[in-house]
Design a protein around this motif. Structure first.
Motif, short mmCIF file in Angstrom:
data_model
loop_
_atom_site.label_atom_id
_atom_site.label_comp_id
_atom_site.label_asym_id
_atom_site.label_seq_id
_atom_site.Cartn_x
_atom_site.Cartn_y
_atom_site.Cartn_z
N MET A 125 5.24 19.36 -11.92
CA MET A 125 6.08 18.99 -10.77
C MET A 125 5.55 17.63 -10.30
N HIS A 126 6.36 16.92 -9.50
CA HIS A 126 5.88 15.66 -8.95
C HIS A 126 6.36 15.50 -7.51
N PHE A 127 5.79 14.52 -6.84
CA PHE A 127 6.00 14.30 -5.40
C PHE A 127 5.82 12.82 -5.12
N ALA A 128 6.82 12.18 -4.53
CA ALA A 128 6.75 10.76 -4.19
C ALA A 128 6.34 10.63 -2.72
N ILE A 129 5.24 9.97 -2.47
CA ILE A 129 4.71 9.89 -1.10
C ILE A 129 5.37 8.71 -0.36
N GLY A 130 6.02 9.03 0.75
CA GLY A 130 6.76 7.99 1.50
C GLY A 130 5.94 7.43 2.65
N ASP A 131 4.78 6.87 2.34
CA ASP A 131 3.84 6.45 3.39
C ASP A 131 3.76 4.93 3.52
N TYR A 132 4.91 4.26 3.39
CA TYR A 132 4.88 2.78 3.42
C TYR A 132 6.02 2.25 4.28
N ASP A 133 6.26 2.94 5.41
CA ASP A 133 7.33 2.52 6.32
C ASP A 133 7.21 1.02 6.63
N GLY A 134 8.34 0.36 6.63
CA GLY A 134 8.33 -1.08 6.91
C GLY A 134 8.22 -1.93 5.65
N HIS A 135 8.13 -1.25 4.49
CA HIS A 135 8.08 -1.99 3.23
C HIS A 135 9.15 -1.45 2.29
N TYR A 193 0.88 -1.18 0.00
CA TYR A 193 0.00 0.00 0.00
C TYR A 193 0.91 1.22 0.00
N GLY A 194 0.37 2.38 -0.39
CA GLY A 194 1.16 3.61 -0.34
C GLY A 194 2.21 3.67 -1.44
N CYS A 228 -2.75 15.03 -10.17
CA CYS A 228 -3.25 13.66 -10.31
C CYS A 228 -2.39 12.78 -9.41
N ARG A 229 -2.87 11.57 -9.17
CA ARG A 229 -2.19 10.66 -8.25
C ARG A 229 -2.20 9.27 -8.87
N PHE A 230 -1.03 8.66 -8.95
CA PHE A 230 -0.92 7.33 -9.56
C PHE A 230 -0.60 6.30 -8.50
N ASP A 231 -1.44 5.27 -8.43
CA ASP A 231 -1.20 4.16 -7.49
C ASP A 231 -0.41 3.09 -8.23
N TRP A 232 0.87 3.04 -7.92
CA TRP A 232 1.79 2.14 -8.61
C TRP A 232 1.42 0.68 -8.38
#
Ligand code: OGA
Ligand code: MN
Length: 286
Positions: free
Chosen positions: A261-271, A126-127, A243-247
């Motif tokens: 511009m773009h932004f990588a969301i680091g919301d997957y701690d532990g993975h 997820y994330g 827009c937001r892309f769910d990889w």
């Protein structure tokens, strides 16, 4: 917007489309190459899922857009010097996150990249989504007074805050577990770019500033610049411009770095998340 060989389905109102009908692991026909380029100019960032790419395939796709851009400060793959590994390990939890601030890649360069082809080798459960924002729409939405003020301005861009001698990555506590990022004095240089740039293919104007590399307006101090830059940065990332892309593993994103511009969301701690990127050279912003 229709194409001969592919279909492109918008994923948001402002930019971004998921493309079907192309197998990027095979050499593309001329018609398919034209379609994919047109889809990129139309949508600014395009996505493909379930692509089984070798590094050679990845390089070939990027090559249809231009020459490779060698990314400064970030060590490339040993076996493929034109590909960078973007990796965040479980052990990077709570700290290091490459691309985790709104930015346009390498705007500190005299000729920043035209765009990139990013390929997912391993997506977290997820994330780890990536956001893009449409800098043409952001420019268009400004008042006529603000547009004409900005039209005549330059801003100074620099890698100093990230990769400079006093930058973020010079602190041992901020090192990535897996990536090798090398700050240097060359990161302290500043270069002037127009605040409003014109796209060389579409002729459209877009804002060209970002909160990481744009340090001030030309001939102004950082303090003097901060209020207006702060307004513009906040304005440019209004949700309706994004827009937001769910990889998913083996998905591909191709973006136009000149008007987004773009932004990588680091919301997957532990993975773990593992991407490969090939970057395409661009021209001096005008
Ligand atoms: C990049 C970047 C985005 C991501 O590759 O330029 O910012 O989602 N990364 O990894
Ligand atoms: Mn980036």
């Amino acid at each position: 917007m229709t194409y001969q060989t592919i279909e492109a389905q918008s994923i948001a109102g402002s930019l971004g489309a998921e493309v079907t009908g192309a197998d990027l692991s095979k050499p593309l026909t001329n018609a398919a190459t034209d379609d994919i380029q047109k889809a990129l100019w139309d949508h600014k960032v395009i996505f493909f899922r379930d692509q089984d790419l070798s590094p050679e395939d990845h390089l070939r796709i990027a090559g249809t857009f231009g020459d490779v851009y060698r990314v400064p400060f970030v060590k490339a793959r040993d076996d493929y010097p034109d590909i960078i590994d973007i990796v965040r390990e479980e052990a990077d939890a709570g700290k290091y996150n490459f691309g985790g601030v709104w930015h346009s890649d390498a705007s500190f360069d005299e000729c920043p990249p035209m765009g990139s082809v990013l390929y997912s080798l391993e997506s977290p459960p997820y994330g780890g989504d990536t956001l893009w924002t449409n800098m043409e729409a952001a420019y268009e939405a400004l008042s006529d007074g603000m547009k004409s003020l900005l039209d005549g301005m330059n801003a100074m861009h620099s890698a100093e805050r990230n990769y400079g001698s006093g930058g973020y990555f010079n602190d041992d506590d901020n090192q990535s577990v897996a990536m090798d990022i090398k700050p240097s004095e060359s990161g302290d240089a500043r270069i002037a770019h127009p605040v409003v740039r014109t796209h060389p293919v579409t002729g459209k104007k877009s804002l060209y500033i970002n909160p990481v590399y744009t340090v001030c307006f030309e001939d102004m101090t950082e303090e003097e610049s901060a209020p207006l830059l702060g307004f513009l940065h906040g304005h440019a990332i209004r949700p309706e411009f994004t827009c937001r892309f769910d990889w998913t593993t083996h998905a591909v994103a191709i973006w136009d770095n000149r008007c987004t511009m773009h932004f990588a969301i680091g919301d997957y701690d532990g993975h773990r998340r593992h991407m490969n990127r090939v970057t395409v050279a661009g021209e001096r912003p005008a």
